[in-house]
Design an enzyme around this catalytic site. Sequence first.
Site, PDB file in Angstrom:
ATOM      1  N   ALA A  45       0.827  -1.204   0.000  1.00 54.00           N
ATOM      2  CA  ALA A  45       0.000   0.000   0.000  1.00 54.00           C
ATOM      3  C   ALA A  45       0.865   1.260   0.000  1.00 54.00           C
ATOM      4  CB  ALA A  45      -0.916   0.002   1.221  1.00 54.00           C
ATOM      5  N   LYS A  46       0.483   2.199  -0.832  1.00 52.12           N
ATOM      6  CA  LYS A  46       1.171   3.487  -0.886  1.00 52.12           C
ATOM      7  C   LYS A  46       0.512   4.449   0.090  1.00 52.12           C
ATOM      8  CE  LYS A  46       2.087   7.301  -4.083  1.00 52.12           C
ATOM      9  NZ  LYS A  46       1.997   7.716  -5.489  1.00 52.12           N
ATOM     10  N   TYR A  47       1.340   5.215   0.786  1.00 50.89           N
ATOM     11  CA  TYR A  47       0.814   6.265   1.659  1.00 50.89           C
ATOM     12  C   TYR A  47       1.789   7.432   1.632  1.00 50.89           C
ATOM     13  CZ  TYR A  47       4.231   4.876   5.208  1.00 50.89           C
ATOM     14  OH  TYR A  47       5.403   4.597   5.865  1.00 50.89           O
ATOM     15  N   GLU A  81       6.195  10.053  -0.605  1.00 55.47           N
ATOM     16  CA  GLU A  81       5.515   8.782  -0.843  1.00 55.47           C
ATOM     17  C   GLU A  81       6.320   7.643  -0.223  1.00 55.47           C
ATOM     18  OE1 GLU A  81       5.072   7.868  -4.998  1.00 55.47           O
ATOM     19  OE2 GLU A  81       7.186   7.505  -5.255  1.00 55.47           O
TER      20      GLU A  81
END
Length: 93
Positions: A45-47, A81
């Site tokens: 997951a990107k956050y 990111e």
Amino acid sequence: MAPNTTGDKFGDHARSLDLVYEVLEFAAPLFAQRKDRGLEATVLAKYFQGRDEEELREFAKDHFTTVKNLKPKASRGESVERFLLCRGRTEAV
């Protein structure tokens, strides 16, 4: 999948974490099915980096056997990111 960014660093960070939490909650029943078939659960997951990311990591550690934070080499140095790689569902999910 990522939320639309607005330029508000805290707001963008918070929306990205909300999305990751939603993905983990949505996927929990699927992980149970995979484990029953002997398959490993994996989420990438990107956050966006910010003040609440440690809470996200702790949440993930409660639910996965392996949790890693990644920043791709191709990502600019100033970019906020990050990616959270979670593997191996624990019984807590």
